[in-house]
Write a protein that holds these residues in place. Structure first.
Motif, PDB file in Angstrom:
ATOM      1  N   HIS A 160       0.818  -1.215   0.000  1.00 47.79           N
ATOM      2  CA  HIS A 160       0.000   0.000   0.000  1.00 47.79           C
ATOM      3  C   HIS A 160       0.854   1.268   0.000  1.00 47.79           C
ATOM      4  O   HIS A 160       0.434   2.302  -0.517  1.00 47.79           O
ATOM      5  CB  HIS A 160      -1.005  -0.037   1.151  1.00 47.79           C
ATOM      6  CG  HIS A 160      -2.049  -1.077   0.946  1.00 47.79           C
ATOM      7  ND1 HIS A 160      -2.182  -2.167   1.762  1.00 47.79           N
ATOM      8  CD2 HIS A 160      -2.975  -1.213  -0.029  1.00 47.79           C
ATOM      9  CE1 HIS A 160      -3.161  -2.920   1.318  1.00 47.79           C
ATOM     10  NE2 HIS A 160      -3.661  -2.374   0.225  1.00 47.79           N
ATOM     11  N   GLY A 161       2.060   1.197   0.546  1.00 50.29           N
ATOM     12  CA  GLY A 161       2.994   2.316   0.439  1.00 50.29           C
ATOM     13  C   GLY A 161       3.390   2.554  -1.009  1.00 50.29           C
ATOM     14  O   GLY A 161       3.449   3.690  -1.483  1.00 50.29           O
ATOM     15  N   ALA A 162       3.658   1.458  -1.744  1.00 48.57           N
ATOM     16  CA  ALA A 162       4.012   1.570  -3.162  1.00 48.57           C
ATOM     17  C   ALA A 162       2.824   2.068  -3.979  1.00 48.57           C
ATOM     18  O   ALA A 162       2.987   2.872  -4.902  1.00 48.57           O
ATOM     19  CB  ALA A 162       4.504   0.229  -3.696  1.00 48.57           C
ATOM     20  N   VAL A 163       1.627   1.626  -3.629  1.00 43.89           N
ATOM     21  CA  VAL A 163       0.430   2.100  -4.325  1.00 43.89           C
ATOM     22  C   VAL A 163       0.266   3.604  -4.125  1.00 43.89           C
ATOM     23  O   VAL A 163      -0.048   4.336  -5.068  1.00 43.89           O
ATOM     24  CB  VAL A 163      -0.834   1.339  -3.844  1.00 43.89           C
ATOM     25  CG1 VAL A 163      -2.109   2.016  -4.323  1.00 43.89           C
ATOM     26  CG2 VAL A 163      -0.794  -0.110  -4.309  1.00 43.89           C
ATOM     27  N   SER A 164       0.525   4.076  -2.921  1.00 46.91           N
ATOM     28  CA  SER A 164       0.454   5.512  -2.641  1.00 46.91           C
ATOM     29  C   SER A 164       1.475   6.283  -3.475  1.00 46.91           C
ATOM     30  O   SER A 164       1.170   7.335  -4.046  1.00 46.91           O
ATOM     31  CB  SER A 164       0.684   5.758  -1.147  1.00 46.91           C
ATOM     32  OG  SER A 164       0.665   7.132  -0.860  1.00 46.91           O
ATOM     33  N   SER A 165       2.686   5.747  -3.578  1.00 47.55           N
ATOM     34  CA  SER A 165       3.723   6.389  -4.392  1.00 47.55           C
ATOM     35  C   SER A 165       3.344   6.379  -5.870  1.00 47.55           C
ATOM     36  O   SER A 165       3.576   7.354  -6.583  1.00 47.55           O
ATOM     37  CB  SER A 165       5.059   5.677  -4.208  1.00 47.55           C
ATOM     38  OG  SER A 165       5.530   5.859  -2.904  1.00 47.55           O
TER      39      SER A 165
END
Length: 165
Positions: free
Chosen positions: A90-95
């Motif tokens: 989800h951190g990568a999705v946010s980025s």
């Protein structure tokens, strides 16, 4: 002009509601009033024709689009913010969302997709002239072309004859 609520709701919203109702139906009826088949007919009748950026090819399936996004995200090492998401995914999705927001502000590009010359029959990804195999699933373009034309997967007989010379 009719004053009924249905007349005031845009067709697109009615179609989406009908699609949702039909998909939730387990007994062939939606909300116990309208047969699911009738809703499907309404949806089909009011659906706009499919318009693709490359009309010579089929739409890349949603599962392939999702899988290709995940493949890209797995390769990113992004900053973990102090208000970190629950996990790296989800951190990568946010980025990715932030990066896509930036790209959406770029000027339009008339040359986008200009190098597309074939579509993988296996996964639906678009590929370019120099690609001998699909950039996503690895399907061999020559084998794919031969199979589509009824060949045996080893290439056209004329090509094999030329190679023998």
């Amino acid at each position: 002009a009719p004053s009924s609520r249905a007349a005031r709701v845009p067709v697109r919203r009615r179609v989406k509601a009908a699609e949702a109702a039909a998909s939730e139906s387990s007994d062939g009826f939606s909300h116990g009033r309208v047969p699911a088949a009738a809703l499907k007919e309404i949806v089909t009748k009011h659906r706009r024709p499919l318009r693709l950026w490359h009309s010579d090819y089929t739409e890349t399936p949603a599962r392939t689009r999702l899988a290709s996004i995940i493949c890209v995200l797995e390769k990113w090492n992004t900053r973990r913010k102090s208000d970190a998401r629950c996990c790296a995914l989800h951190g990568a999705v946010s980025s990715a969302a932030a990066a896509l927001e930036t790209v959406s502000t770029w000027p339009c590009s008339e040359s986008w997709f200009s190098s597309v010359s074939w579509q993988c029959a296996s996964c639906g990804v678009l590929n370019g002239d120099g690609d001998e195999e699909c950039n996503f699933c690895g399907q061999d373009h020559e084998q794919e072309s031969s199979e589509e034309s009824g060949g045996d997967g080893t290439g056209d007989a004329a090509v094999r004859a030329e190679e023998a010379d």
